[in-house]
Design an enzyme around this catalytic site. Structure first.
Site, PDB file in Angstrom:
ATOM      1  N   HIS A  58       8.020   1.969  18.681  1.00 39.29           N
ATOM      2  CA  HIS A  58       6.980   2.488  17.781  1.00 39.29           C
ATOM      3  C   HIS A  58       7.293   3.930  17.363  1.00 39.29           C
ATOM      4  CE1 HIS A  58       2.478   1.936  16.607  1.00 39.29           C
ATOM      5  NE2 HIS A  58       3.155   2.564  15.662  1.00 39.29           N
TER       6      HIS A  58
ATOM      7  N   ARG B 199       1.982  -3.399  12.860  1.00 39.86           N
ATOM      8  CA  ARG B 199       1.290  -3.622  14.126  1.00 39.86           C
ATOM      9  C   ARG B 199       1.859  -4.884  14.768  1.00 39.86           C
ATOM     10  NH1 ARG B 199       0.205   0.858  13.885  1.00 39.86           N
ATOM     11  NH2 ARG B 199      -1.789   1.947  14.159  1.00 39.86           N
TER      12      ARG B 199
ATOM     13  N   GLU C 116       1.255  -2.409  23.667  1.00 42.49           N
ATOM     14  CA  GLU C 116       2.203  -1.306  23.743  1.00 42.49           C
ATOM     15  C   GLU C 116       1.855  -0.410  24.931  1.00 42.49           C
ATOM     16  OE1 GLU C 116       2.320   0.717  19.977  1.00 42.49           O
ATOM     17  OE2 GLU C 116       3.598  -0.844  19.091  1.00 42.49           O
TER      18      GLU C 116
ATOM     19  N   ILE D  71       2.549   2.829   2.350  1.00 47.27           N
ATOM     20  CA  ILE D  71       3.838   2.681   3.026  1.00 47.27           C
ATOM     21  C   ILE D  71       4.690   1.625   2.328  1.00 47.27           C
ATOM     22  CG2 ILE D  71       4.965   1.969   5.173  1.00 47.27           C
ATOM     23  CD1 ILE D  71       2.577   3.213   6.672  1.00 47.27           C
TER      24      ILE D  71
ATOM     25  N   GLY E 103       0.829  -1.193   0.000  1.00 49.48           N
ATOM     26  CA  GLY E 103       0.000   0.000   0.000  1.00 49.48           C
ATOM     27  C   GLY E 103       0.865   1.245   0.000  1.00 49.48           C
TER      28      GLY E 103
ATOM     29  N   THR F  55       7.108  -2.947  11.175  1.00 46.05           N
ATOM     30  CA  THR F  55       6.856  -1.555  11.530  1.00 46.05           C
ATOM     31  C   THR F  55       5.370  -1.240  11.371  1.00 46.05           C
ATOM     32  OG1 THR F  55       7.386  -0.877   9.260  1.00 46.05           O
ATOM     33  CG2 THR F  55       9.168  -0.755  10.881  1.00 46.05           C
TER      34      THR F  55
ATOM     35  N   ARG G  85      -3.902  -8.833  -0.347  1.00 51.14           N
ATOM     36  CA  ARG G  85      -5.237  -9.349  -0.678  1.00 51.14           C
ATOM     37  C   ARG G  85      -5.494  -9.326  -2.174  1.00 51.14           C
ATOM     38  NH1 ARG G  85      -9.796  -6.363   2.532  1.00 51.14           N
ATOM     39  NH2 ARG G  85      -8.631  -4.575   1.736  1.00 51.14           N
TER      40      ARG G  85
END
Length: 325
Positions: free
Chosen positions: A291, A243, A272, A162, A160, A241, A182
């Site tokens: 994060h 989740r 987190e 990123i 996507g 980087t 997907r």
């Protein structure tokens, strides 16, 4: 702006700035908006009850919160991720959930953080630094494990906004790029980024570096479990980087401890901040960061602007961008 949609509740979690950050964000909204800033979603029950738009910066929005907000029409995430919002409950109540995915606000820094972790692993920067501080000239011991990015295969899970920035940078390192997701992207997009689509399991079997850039959903939770981690080459590295819960953290620790995986670069955790019991904190060949992929000064400004601009679109009668499917 219509009088019907004007109440905005901005929930800014303390660890991302809290009220001080929220006060700055509030000044970016139209003057007609009635803005309340809090640090927890249920801190001000009256404001939650009356809110038309809820802007959340990593603060949870649960089914209970949604039930307490009968006027709510939009939950705007000031983030790329949306796993802190109960999207199913929102959909059932007719509430839109949007993120800032297409804005590119976080893509530059997350891509840079991805390569910071990759390079730190390839060049063994953490053990090299520690050894020198301890007066240990570690070159003879480390040189057999040092490696290059050039000529290696990078597997990107989720090409996507990123993921594409990561692919663009990988081209400059002369890496071969494969991706899984997907849906397969149009051929012209693949050609632009030099990326070839493959099934996820094939990506895991063939990649030297696997970088995760998928959203966290019910379908992607523990996407890399023990079975899929076993597909990786023992010389491969995993970078996350996106989740923390995309990876089974205990299974990853097992692989690192057993030496069936060369290393891991992790910027995100579940939960987190991580607890002291997290085995990854003591696992061999890891590079960890708290994060920080979306936390530069420049990134935080872009995130705030993107979230406010999208909320403003909705308040002024337009459909917001990046509505979560």
């Amino acid at each position: 702006m219509t009088a019907v949609l004007r109440n905005v509740l901005a929930v800014i979690a303390p660890h991302v700035g809290g009220r001080s950050a929220g006060a700055g964000l509030a000044t970016l909204l139209p003057s007609e908006a009635n803005v309340t800033v809090v640090e927890a979603t249920d801190e001000n029950p009256s404001a939650l009850h009356e809110a038309h738009v809820l802007i959340t910066a990593l603060a949870p929005v649960t089914a209970e919160h949604l039930a307490a907000a009968p006027e709510l029409r939009l939950v705007q995430c000031a983030s790329h991720g949306f796993d802190h919002v109960d999207v199913t409950a929102a959909r059932a109540r007719g509430v839109l959930v949007a993120n800032i995915g297409s804005s590119g606000s976080e893509s530059q820094n997350v891509a840079e953080q991805t390569f910071a972790l990759m390079l730190a692993l390839a060049k063994r920067l953490i053990p090299a630094h520690t050894a020198l501080v301890e007066a240990d000239w570690a070159l003879p011991r480390l040189q057999s494990s040092l490696t290059e990015l050039s000529g290696k295969t990078l597997g990107i899970v989720g090409l996507g906004t990123i993921g594409r920035e990561v692919a663009r940078r990988a081209g400059a390192f002369d890496m071969t790029i494969v991706y899984a997701g997907r849906n397969r992207l149009p051929r012209e997009t693949e050609d632009r980024y030099g990326a070839r689509h493959v099934p996820l399991d094939d990506l895991l079997r063939t990649s030297d570096y696997v970088s995760l850039h998928a959203p966290l959903t019910d379908g992607t939770r523990h996407l890399l479990d023990a079975g899929r981690l076993a597909l990786l080459k023992p010389t491969a590295f995993v970078i996350n980087t996106a989740r923390g819960a995309l990876i089974d953290q205990d299974a990853l620790a097992d692989a690192l401890e057993k030496g069936t995986l060369a290393g891991a670069g992790i910027d995100v955790f579940d939960p987190e901040p991580p607890t002291a019991a997290l085995r990854l904190l003591r696992a061999p060949n890891v590079v960890l960061s708290p994060h920080v992929g979306g936390a530069t000064r420049e990134t935080l400004i872009r995130i705030a602007l993107a979230a406010v601009q999208n909320a403003t679109r909705f308040l002024t009668g337009d459909r917001p961008n990046d509505v979560v499917d």
